[in-house]
Scaffold this active site. Structure first.
Site, PDB file in Angstrom:
ATOM      1  N   HIS D 147      21.225   5.888  -1.475  1.00 18.02           N
ATOM      2  CA  HIS D 147      20.300   4.900  -0.817  1.00 18.02           C
ATOM      3  C   HIS D 147      20.439   3.533  -1.548  1.00 18.02           C
ATOM      4  O   HIS D 147      20.866   3.388  -2.462  1.00 18.02           O
ATOM      5  CB  HIS D 147      18.975   5.580  -0.830  1.00 18.02           C
ATOM      6  CG  HIS D 147      18.436   6.002  -2.118  1.00 18.02           C
ATOM      7  ND1 HIS D 147      18.330   6.896  -2.713  1.00 18.02           N
ATOM      8  CD2 HIS D 147      17.467   4.664  -2.759  1.00 18.02           C
ATOM      9  CE1 HIS D 147      17.693   6.547  -4.052  1.00 18.02           C
ATOM     10  NE2 HIS D 147      17.119   5.234  -3.992  1.00 18.02           N
ATOM     11  N   HIS D 196      15.018   9.615   1.187  1.00 19.16           N
ATOM     12  CA  HIS D 196      15.204   8.299   1.702  1.00 19.16           C
ATOM     13  C   HIS D 196      16.576   7.851   1.729  1.00 19.16           C
ATOM     14  O   HIS D 196      17.365   8.233   0.943  1.00 19.16           O
ATOM     15  CB  HIS D 196      14.375   7.194   0.910  1.00 19.16           C
ATOM     16  CG  HIS D 196      14.558   7.473  -0.777  1.00 19.16           C
ATOM     17  ND1 HIS D 196      14.777   8.629  -1.378  1.00 19.16           N
ATOM     18  CD2 HIS D 196      14.608   6.534  -1.644  1.00 19.16           C
ATOM     19  CE1 HIS D 196      15.077   8.271  -2.668  1.00 19.16           C
ATOM     20  NE2 HIS D 196      14.700   7.248  -2.680  1.00 19.16           N
ATOM     21  N   HIS D 210      18.077  -2.061  -6.124  1.00 23.05           N
ATOM     22  CA  HIS D 210      19.046  -1.308  -6.860  1.00 23.05           C
ATOM     23  C   HIS D 210      19.699  -0.551  -5.580  1.00 23.05           C
ATOM     24  O   HIS D 210      19.296  -0.351  -4.684  1.00 23.05           O
ATOM     25  CB  HIS D 210      18.324  -0.067  -7.896  1.00 23.05           C
ATOM     26  CG  HIS D 210      17.473   0.659  -7.204  1.00 23.05           C
ATOM     27  ND1 HIS D 210      16.068   0.816  -7.044  1.00 23.05           N
ATOM     28  CD2 HIS D 210      18.039   2.222  -6.516  1.00 23.05           C
ATOM     29  CE1 HIS D 210      15.687   1.856  -6.383  1.00 23.05           C
ATOM     30  NE2 HIS D 210      16.610   2.529  -6.058  1.00 23.05           N
ATOM     31  N   HIS D 242      10.821  11.012 -10.798  1.00 20.36           N
ATOM     32  CA  HIS D 242       9.871  10.071 -10.047  1.00 20.36           C
ATOM     33  C   HIS D 242       8.699  10.830  -9.471  1.00 20.36           C
ATOM     34  O   HIS D 242       9.100  12.055  -8.930  1.00 20.36           O
ATOM     35  CB  HIS D 242      10.536   9.459  -8.697  1.00 20.36           C
ATOM     36  CG  HIS D 242      11.711   8.612  -9.019  1.00 20.36           C
ATOM     37  ND1 HIS D 242      11.400   7.330  -9.720  1.00 20.36           N
ATOM     38  CD2 HIS D 242      12.974   8.414  -8.489  1.00 20.36           C
ATOM     39  CE1 HIS D 242      12.234   6.557  -9.640  1.00 20.36           C
ATOM     40  NE2 HIS D 242      13.377   7.231  -9.178  1.00 20.36           N
ATOM     41  N   TYR D 251      17.868   4.722 -14.085  1.00 24.33           N
ATOM     42  CA  TYR D 251      18.283   3.314 -13.593  1.00 24.33           C
ATOM     43  C   TYR D 251      19.017   2.692 -14.960  1.00 24.33           C
ATOM     44  O   TYR D 251      18.700   2.539 -16.250  1.00 24.33           O
ATOM     45  CB  TYR D 251      17.005   2.515 -13.396  1.00 24.33           C
ATOM     46  CG  TYR D 251      16.245   2.743 -12.139  1.00 24.33           C
ATOM     47  CD1 TYR D 251      16.624   2.582 -10.773  1.00 24.33           C
ATOM     48  CD2 TYR D 251      15.077   3.768 -12.137  1.00 24.33           C
ATOM     49  CE1 TYR D 251      16.257   3.002  -9.670  1.00 24.33           C
ATOM     50  CE2 TYR D 251      14.371   4.252 -11.147  1.00 24.33           C
ATOM     51  CZ  TYR D 251      14.678   3.917  -9.764  1.00 24.33           C
ATOM     52  OH  TYR D 251      13.997   4.089  -8.600  1.00 24.33           O
ATOM     53  N   GLU D 261      21.376   3.233  -9.799  1.00 24.85           N
ATOM     54  CA  GLU D 261      20.557   4.365 -10.103  1.00 24.85           C
ATOM     55  C   GLU D 261      21.487   5.623  -9.778  1.00 24.85           C
ATOM     56  O   GLU D 261      22.301   5.637  -9.061  1.00 24.85           O
ATOM     57  CB  GLU D 261      19.378   4.404  -8.788  1.00 24.85           C
ATOM     58  CG  GLU D 261      18.397   5.507  -9.349  1.00 24.85           C
ATOM     59  CD  GLU D 261      17.341   5.908  -8.206  1.00 24.85           C
ATOM     60  OE1 GLU D 261      17.626   5.528  -7.278  1.00 24.85           O
ATOM     61  OE2 GLU D 261      16.404   6.570  -8.681  1.00 24.85           O
TER      62      GLU D 261
END
Lengths: 303, 303, 303, 303
Positions: D147, D196, D210, D242, D251, D261
């Protein structure tokens, strides 16, 4: 032969109810006794009566205990410690709850007890065809006390005591620089196959930087981190890997502000393993191998 | 003090080219020398010249080496071994390539060398501000020899030798039953904080069941399994956990049929840790904790 | 769009008390209701009323439910299923407890319900600044129903139904051989980014091979294995990796003999991902990637 | 149906040689082509020609591509995008190397390409009885683009575009507060079962926060961290979890300063899954679930 391990850590806490909650429900130790204002804990994989003693009234270290393998070694170490020049005092069975006769070395502003006997409680999984671990552990479910980091001023003498008198090995060492005579900043000392059973850090005499419980692996370090967030426990550093010892780690604080660590991994130490040297300019990577940044609190906060 | 570790394993292989490929590319050891028909290997985290010796011509164990900490202990152990009643022969520096003076105990049909000195090679990561491991390891990338399992008939005497003469501890033991006088089936013996440095299994004198390399954790055990499939190496058992020692494991065969193991985990041993007893009826869970079934080949195949 | 997921599995059990214990305490599902001889469960990360229904009296599958995204799609699918030629029957809100109107496709000796509405219960962690998971999960703590494997005879027609009518994709397929016209042995079908939401296996119509709960990763697969041993649940296969889908897996049996699976990993599927084909001669590696052996029970036992 | 995934990211780099080294040797992508000053890469598990395009001359995002499942959908989306009010331009097969006909939506200062066809390269493991992954991956060995996070000013409109026109779902959303009309700070949008496929962050139009490659699990996140240290790549955040999406993450920066990432875990998304809301006061835990502290660079640095 000689010292087998760091047997117990005895610390002060500001609020016993909060501390009990933390060490029982979050760290997941077993409470094994409470008397005379002290509360005793052990990990599920420890057979002796306790590896942690809490006492209300402040913060920081009261004393720590090193368990010696054989009774005759106790006398030899006592005599050698006196000869070395540190102040040595004796304690008798019972003075130190659940602990047999022993002696205390007064060094670096700390009281280091040596003993050979503690009340045996055994483990829940038993010793006949055991399961790998108990079915319902609480919180982090820490199995075993691992090591601790003491602060003190005269590290060179203290390291010499551990090496010459107690037969510990300096596994990794941090020096200010590679210049001759550059001061020793920290030393990781082992009396076992672990990378360290005790470590010493240049600083104020009597200061406690942290004490540590073992975990199985990086997956269990993550589970521990999840538990710490659930229980709203502040994390000081990690989850990360140390460059020093290669271990996987999280540092966090008990409700009184004493620093705890959970730790997994690290290599197997042998006495002929070449000693690793770190220089201060590589402190960041030595401490937090992944982020390679120094956490201010880690360097300044202790109890 | 005393014996530090299993220092080397010397085995026969039927085809050196295949074996070299297996131990270099699949297990990921470093080849450190080749002479007189023998090829030498070490793990990336080992500093001594070798921990594995291969020799063409058959299968099975030629000899194994126990590294002793201090020169004076070597003489003490030699004398004690003779007194114990095992046959003892001497070897001189160089007879055993890269190894100093020592002696061999002839026990259980095996030749167990004791030595205190081996050519030092060091490690790729160095000893000054080291990285946690080399950048490009091959295959499994095994860091260190861990332990081995010898077969032999008179286990009771052999265990007594390791305990009384060499100060090993029996960490876990399997007996035929809990009846008095029930024979000893296997014993896991430690001279360190590991659950075992050597293990003995009831059976034919001189038989080699397996030798083992350490891995970091359950994740690395999976990576090892993936590598073994890639390289079409037959897996005998695992990945699984042992009930005995709690370690995570895979057993597999080298191209000649010698059994290898990769192993992670297990608890920290201390001399006062209560010894665990297994009874034969729980062998399946002791061996393969998850499946709780005995693999026929594991019980019958050895070299 | 279309079918979102396998929404529920409804199975028979021989003893409800034992089954309740298994699915609550070992698998770690939440019991969300009990009425009319049925008991309902959901995973902690599921928001609908249930993903598992137990009913006493035998073993095997009663029905399964596919949850459709939009109300209008329900009618479209019903009409298309009828046109396809399978028998279709309707059910009304409430006939199927906590489930809205829908229809049932009778295929392969199975009843496959399609519905668009189920009573919403939500999740313990909430939807505002949530924690990553609840604090005290039981046993394996399975979060979510993942997929199931149905047995049936006419796989070619059934696969065509899933693909042409329901817009599933065949992600991996096993054929008897690469010869033209070789029969389809199994097919793994996805309506999502997962490697499979349902799979079909050549065999007796109406047979249930297994149903599966998701786990996070290989570490959680190990924890699940530890729990299964604690609770004395027989493991059929694993922990291992599948060659097919790459997922990490354990198969085990509920007390009635219905096969469960816990599953982690596998790749992300996309509709343009090239379909993988397996031939029967590689079944062993496809099933148990590490051991590369076929477990007899896995091939013969079902409910 | 509709958009299948984020198909490619096209970024500028200041030094192509350094960038090539980073994405090939550290991230472990395969270089699949180089022409007209651009270099193309794909992950080992990707079958299309590329998922990353590098172009020398600065930093930041040039364009990104969304791959649509069916040709007819391409036309439908184009028409709908125009109706929505964003500027839409067309490109023909070949203008965009290895990519078929398509159109570009100009939104938030970004160029978002939509295409349905890219040159097919396939995967090393093949599609017949494949191995789980290639034998010798380099560095992190990232399998797949996952993503990206775009910065832009009018998030509300952009989110509405993704939801209403492209049928993405807002899986998690961060708002300034729970007050009515409080601005949207970020939104995580899915067109799959992943948490996502694209995310939007309030900020300067055209900014790239990112882009992300998938990893298998927490163990592989650790291995990635080890590789980043080996290759002296600065880590911005992590390894950590997260709170938002529950994923495990690191990251880090490419040599030009574009943020990368690596990401594992996260739950399976379904369209009926209740949307999670985060408030700005919980940003720290949402971002770095373990440390619960905001990293200054994470909030301020982008390209």
């Amino acid at each position: 032969m000689g010292v087998m391990r760091l047997g117990y850590v005895h610390v002060k806490v500001t609020d016993m109810a909060e501390a009990r909650q933390h060490y029982s429900e979050t760290v997941g130790l077993y409470e094994t006794g409470a008397a005379d204002g002290k509360v005793y804990f052990k990990g599920w994989d420890e057979w002796d009566h306790h590896s942690l003693v809490l006492e209300e009234g402040g913060v920081g270290l009261v004393r720590l205990g090193m368990k010696v393998r054989k009774p005759e070694e106790l006398a030899q170490f006592e005599s050698a410690a006196q000869k070395f020049g540190y102040t040595v005092t004796r304690f008798s069975k019972g003075e130190n709850a659940e602990v047999g006769d022993g002696f205390t070395v007064h060094m670096l502003g700390h009281q280091v007890d040596f003993y050979q006997d503690m009340t045996y409680l055994g483990v829940d999984v038993g010793v006949l065809n055991p399961m790998s671990h108990p079915r319902n552990l609480k919180g982090i479910g820490a199995p075993f006390l691992d090591h601790m980091l003491l602060k003190g001023d005269d590290l060179e003498t203290a390291e010499r005591f551990f090496v010459d008198v107690l037969d510990f090995a300096p596994v990794e060492r941090m020096v200010a620089s590679m210049d001759d005579g550059a001061p020793l900043i920290a030393t990781w000392l082992s009396c076992s196959s672990k990378t360290h059973d005790i470590a010493l850090l240049k600083g104020e005499d009597g200061g406690l930087h942290h004490f540590t419980f073992q975990l199985r692996d990086w997956g269990k370090v993550q589970d521990a981190a999840d538990t710490l967030v659930h229980d709203d426990v502040p994390i000081d550093l990690g989850p990360t890997r140390h460059g020093i010892t290669r271990g996987e780690t999280i540092y966090f604080f008990d409700p009184s502000g004493n620093r705890n660590e959970v730790f997994a991994g690290g290599y197997n130490f042998n006495y002929d393993r070449p000693c690793v040297t770190w220089t201060m300019d590589q402190l960041a990577r030595g401490l937090d191998y992944y982020k390679r940044e120094v956490t201010e609190t880690f360097l300044t906060v202790y109890t």
